[in-house]
Design an enzyme around this catalytic site. Structure first.
Site, PDB file in Angstrom:
ATOM      1  N   HIS A 173      -5.775   8.808   1.484  1.00 21.14           N
ATOM      2  CA  HIS A 173      -7.019   9.366   0.933  1.00 21.14           C
ATOM      3  C   HIS A 173      -6.691   9.856  -0.480  1.00 21.14           C
ATOM      4  O   HIS A 173      -6.336   9.066  -1.338  1.00 21.14           O
ATOM      5  CB  HIS A 173      -7.515  10.460   1.887  1.00 21.14           C
ATOM      6  CG  HIS A 173      -8.905  10.957   1.652  1.00 21.14           C
ATOM      7  ND1 HIS A 173      -9.766  10.410   0.742  1.00 21.14           N
ATOM      8  CD2 HIS A 173      -9.597  11.983   2.232  1.00 21.14           C
ATOM      9  CE1 HIS A 173     -10.919  11.066   0.767  1.00 21.14           C
ATOM     10  NE2 HIS A 173     -10.836  12.037   1.664  1.00 21.14           N
ATOM     11  N   HIS A 194     -10.708  -0.353   0.149  1.00 18.91           N
ATOM     12  CA  HIS A 194     -11.555   0.796   0.468  1.00 18.91           C
ATOM     13  C   HIS A 194     -12.341   0.474   1.719  1.00 18.91           C
ATOM     14  O   HIS A 194     -12.726  -0.671   1.921  1.00 18.91           O
ATOM     15  CB  HIS A 194     -12.516   1.083  -0.700  1.00 18.91           C
ATOM     16  CG  HIS A 194     -13.089   2.445  -0.652  1.00 18.91           C
ATOM     17  ND1 HIS A 194     -14.200   2.745   0.092  1.00 18.91           N
ATOM     18  CD2 HIS A 194     -12.682   3.598  -1.229  1.00 18.91           C
ATOM     19  CE1 HIS A 194     -14.468   4.029  -0.054  1.00 18.91           C
ATOM     20  NE2 HIS A 194     -13.557   4.579  -0.839  1.00 18.91           N
ATOM     21  N   ASP A 238      -8.421   5.536  -7.308  1.00 22.00           N
ATOM     22  CA  ASP A 238      -7.077   6.070  -7.512  1.00 22.00           C
ATOM     23  C   ASP A 238      -6.175   5.153  -8.326  1.00 22.00           C
ATOM     24  O   ASP A 238      -5.097   5.560  -8.742  1.00 22.00           O
ATOM     25  CB  ASP A 238      -6.415   6.316  -6.147  1.00 22.00           C
ATOM     26  CG  ASP A 238      -7.047   7.498  -5.453  1.00 22.00           C
ATOM     27  OD1 ASP A 238      -7.332   8.485  -6.138  1.00 22.00           O
ATOM     28  OD2 ASP A 238      -7.262   7.429  -4.228  1.00 22.00           O
TER      29      ASP A 238
HETATM   30  N1  ACO Z   1      -2.784  -3.475   0.385  1.00 20.21           N
HETATM   31  C1  ACO Z   1      -2.589  -4.559   1.163  1.00 20.21           C
HETATM   32  N2  ACO Z   1      -3.366  -4.909   2.187  1.00 20.21           N
HETATM   33  C2  ACO Z   1      -4.404  -4.109   2.451  1.00 20.21           C
HETATM   34  C3  ACO Z   1      -4.688  -2.965   1.695  1.00 20.21           C
HETATM   35  C4  ACO Z   1      -3.832  -2.656   0.604  1.00 20.21           C
HETATM   36  N3  ACO Z   1      -4.029  -1.578  -0.169  1.00 20.21           N
HETATM   37  N4  ACO Z   1      -5.784  -2.341   2.177  1.00 20.21           N
HETATM   38  C5  ACO Z   1      -6.188  -3.097   3.210  1.00 20.21           C
HETATM   39  N5  ACO Z   1      -5.355  -4.170   3.389  1.00 20.21           N
HETATM   40  C6  ACO Z   1      -5.485  -5.243   4.357  1.00 20.21           C
HETATM   41  C7  ACO Z   1      -5.031  -4.800   5.735  1.00 20.21           C
HETATM   42  O1  ACO Z   1      -3.668  -5.076   5.944  1.00 20.21           O
HETATM   43  C8  ACO Z   1      -5.932  -5.632   6.619  1.00 20.21           C
HETATM   44  O2  ACO Z   1      -5.437  -6.922   6.632  1.00 20.21           O
HETATM   45  P1  ACO Z   1      -5.485  -7.779   8.018  1.00 20.21           P
HETATM   46  O3  ACO Z   1      -6.944  -7.995   8.279  1.00 20.21           O
HETATM   47  O4  ACO Z   1      -4.735  -9.024   7.711  1.00 20.21           O
HETATM   48  O5  ACO Z   1      -4.845  -6.924   9.063  1.00 20.21           O
HETATM   49  C9  ACO Z   1      -7.255  -5.673   5.844  1.00 20.21           C
HETATM   50  O6  ACO Z   1      -6.887  -5.540   4.464  1.00 20.21           O
HETATM   51  C10 ACO Z   1      -8.213  -4.581   6.238  1.00 20.21           C
HETATM   52  O7  ACO Z   1      -7.538  -3.335   6.121  1.00 20.21           O
HETATM   53  P2  ACO Z   1      -7.876  -2.041   6.950  1.00 20.21           P
HETATM   54  O8  ACO Z   1      -6.661  -1.192   7.041  1.00 20.21           O
HETATM   55  O9  ACO Z   1      -8.558  -2.429   8.232  1.00 20.21           O
HETATM   56  O10 ACO Z   1      -8.952  -1.369   6.016  1.00 20.21           O
HETATM   57  P3  ACO Z   1      -9.449   0.118   6.098  1.00 20.21           P
HETATM   58  O11 ACO Z   1     -10.860   0.090   5.705  1.00 20.21           O
HETATM   59  O12 ACO Z   1      -9.110   0.712   7.423  1.00 20.21           O
HETATM   60  O13 ACO Z   1      -8.539   0.850   5.016  1.00 20.21           O
HETATM   61  C11 ACO Z   1      -7.792   1.944   3.090  1.00 20.21           C
HETATM   62  C12 ACO Z   1      -9.000   1.360   3.838  1.00 20.21           C
HETATM   63  C13 ACO Z   1      -7.114   3.027   3.958  1.00 20.21           C
HETATM   64  C14 ACO Z   1      -8.279   2.594   1.811  1.00 20.21           C
HETATM   65  C15 ACO Z   1      -6.799   0.806   2.791  1.00 20.21           C
HETATM   66  O14 ACO Z   1      -7.417  -0.161   1.987  1.00 20.21           O
HETATM   67  C16 ACO Z   1      -5.519   1.313   2.153  1.00 20.21           C
HETATM   68  O15 ACO Z   1      -4.577   1.722   2.857  1.00 20.21           O
HETATM   69  N6  ACO Z   1      -5.444   1.296   0.770  1.00 20.21           N
HETATM   70  C17 ACO Z   1      -4.287   1.823   0.085  1.00 20.21           C
HETATM   71  C18 ACO Z   1      -4.385   3.331  -0.011  1.00 20.21           C
HETATM   72  C19 ACO Z   1      -5.446   3.759  -1.000  1.00 20.21           C
HETATM   73  O16 ACO Z   1      -5.532   3.272  -2.109  1.00 20.21           O
HETATM   74  N7  ACO Z   1      -6.231   4.752  -0.576  1.00 20.21           N
HETATM   75  C20 ACO Z   1      -7.274   5.345  -1.421  1.00 20.21           C
HETATM   76  C21 ACO Z   1      -8.609   5.034  -0.861  1.00 20.21           C
HETATM   77  S1  ACO Z   1      -9.845   5.620  -1.948  1.00 20.21           S
HETATM   78  C22 ACO Z   1      -9.907   7.250  -1.688  1.00 20.21           C
HETATM   79  O17 ACO Z   1      -9.623   7.808  -0.667  1.00 20.21           O
HETATM   80  C23 ACO Z   1     -10.274   8.012  -2.812  1.00 20.21           C
END
Ligand code: ACO
Length: 429
Positions: free
Chosen positions: A268, A307, A363
């Site tokens: 987050h 996201h 971010d």
């Molecule tokens: N890098 C690589 N792969 C990713 C990323 C990433 N940053 N984010 C999602 N994916 C992939 C997952 O591995 C998954 O792949 P799969 O379908 O082959 O298993 C797919 O994309 C869907 O991902 P989920 O984890 O189901 O997506 P979710 O909506 O639960 O997660 C999140 C959202 C937590 C923001 C995620 O994208 C992440 O971890 N990003 C990196 C951390 C980040 O930047 N957080 C800030 C968010 S913005 C904020 O809070 C202000």
């Protein structure tokens, strides 16, 4: 006109149920009438992490994740960033309307009246270790404020809610700046009400021996916009924490401390810190393909990408990218920006990211600006928390005033052991 209802057939009993659809949603409690037998408690919906569950009706912010749209109380984020100030946006978020000139000057006055901390709060901050993470200091100190303002527990009283809202928006930057000064062993700088909200924050962070600190107007404006961009974001993890904790009628200091704790995680608000660490680790543009390979192999995530809601470019990231250029004209260019831009370029051409609709989020670029302003990475989530405080307070207040809301208490599907006989300890193997 088609009916706004959903018909469900329970194949266990053959019975049909007609359920109302309102705003594209069905009420989960309407499912409880669907029973296989009279003793059955009825169907519940199972939604880990509330991925497809609306937990409230809200007026505060609106996101269209596919179109990359964010609005606060109906106003597009781009317009607010361009034409408004953070404190004006905080008013909008908390009260629902943009202020008139008179209301705005009263609001500014009311916030500025609450920027100072009780001397005991300073001593409380002194008690943290020199290397304590500033987010931990923020969470702990905001929580401790509830012991200084026992009137805050009257959450049903409008006047009390108003007072704590002013105090929290007024004091958060002071706590955040003192957390920073504490880590450096520097004396705390008193708030200076002659400055803007953001200018005062910069003064409390950076003033040294000079008689009067003068914040650079470009940096002051950039930080103000960054606060605007972070002010609210629908039912994210920390706002949900604020609503859940507030639903027990806990006082707003406990509510905001809980929300800040939720924000501190790397998935987050901690992500901007993680982005900088990742960009530093990459070190140079030629190392990017190696990182992309690791990400695609599922060994790590590309921080600052992806996201839960945005399946398009995060509109906040677009604005921040533009501000970065203005900041660098004052601070000099942060070399990490070249790595970030190239990383974005490569990722957005790669099928892994394209097919999963992974775009830069807020971010990805914010940390690069903070770093250029000489703020240590550990302070990044704290800056996010300052900006988000009006959003948490607006969500908390909206929850309290919503007659449909009750103490949050989700259901679970129990998948543990069936009833068992208790064995005395000496008989257990
Ligand atoms: N890098 C690589 N792969 C990713 C990323 C990433 N940053 N984010 C999602 N994916 C992939 C997952 O591995 C998954 O792949 P799969 O379908 O082959 O298993 C797919 O994309 C869907 O991902 P989920 O984890 O189901 O997506 P979710 O909506 O639960 O997660 C999140 C959202 C937590 C923001 C995620 O994208 C992440 O971890 N990003 C990196 C951390 C980040 O930047 N957080 C800030 C968010 S913005 C904020 O809070 C202000």
């Amino acid at each position: 006109m088609p009916k706004e209802t959903l018909t469900i057939t329970d194949n266990r009993s053959g019975r049909q149920y007609e359920i109302a659809i309102d705003h594209g949603a069905i009420r989960a409690t309407d499912l409880s009438q669907i029973k296989a037998s009279p003793e059955d408690g009825g169907i519940v919906s199972y939604d880990p992490a509330l991925v497809n569950t609306a937990s409230c009706r809200s007026h505060v912010s609106f996101i269209d994740g596919d179109a990359g749209i964010l609005r606060y109380r109906g106003y597009p984020i781009e317009e607010l960033a361009e034409r408004s100030s953070y404190l004006e946006v905080a008013y909008l978020i908390v009260k629902g309307e943009l202020p008139t000139t008179t209301h705005f000057s009263m609001w500014q006055h009311n916030i500025k009246m609450h920027t100072m901390l009780h001397e005991n709060v300073k001593r409380f901050i002194d008690g943290f270790r020199y290397d304590a993470h500033p987010m931990g200091i923020l969470v702990g100190t905001v929580g401790a404020l509830s012991t200084f303002y026992p009137d805050a527990k009257h959450v049903v009283a409008l006047e009390s809610r108003r007072m704590q809202t002013r105090r929290l928006i007024g004091k958060i930057p002071t706590i955040a700046a003192y957390a920073y000064r504490h880590s450096l062993g520097l004396p705390y700088v008193h708030p200076d009400n002659e400055f803007s909200y953001t200018g005062n924050y910069l003064s409390m962070l950076f003033r040294m021996t000079e008689a009067k600190y003068r914040p650079d107007p470009v940096l002051e404006h950039a930080l103000d916009i960054l606060f605007i961009l972070h002010a609210d974001h629908e039912q994210n993890c920390s706002s949900t924490a604020a609503r859940v904790v507030g639903s027990s009628q806990a006082d707003p200091y406990s509510v905001v401390a809980a929300a800040a704790a939720a924000l501190s995680g790397p998935l987050h608000g901690g992500a901007n810190e993680a982005v900088i660490r990742m960009l530093r680790e990459i070190g140079s543009v030629d190392q990017i393909p190696g990182l992309i390979k690791q990400v695609k192999a599922g060994e790590r995530r590309l921080m600052g990408f992806g996201h839960r809601v945005y399946k398009n470019y995060d509109p906040r990231a677009r604005i921040i990218k533009r501000i970065a250029e203005q900041v660098f004209e004052v601070t000099g260019k942060n070399p990490l920006i070249d790595i970030a831009i190239e990383l974005e370029r490569i990722a957005l051409q790669d099928d892994y990211f394209v097919s999963r609709k992974l775009y830069p989020n807020v971010d990805f670029y914010s940390g690069i600006i903070y770093e250029a302003m000489h703020l240590p990475v550990a302070m990044f989530p704290v800056l996010f928390a300052i900006g988000r405080t009006p959003g948490w307070l607006a969500q908390w207040q909206e929850m309290l005033l919503d007659k449909e809301q009750k103490i949050a208490r989700p259901r679970q599907l129990y998948i543990g052991a069936p009833v068992r006989d208790y064995l005395p300890i000496e008989k257990r193997t």
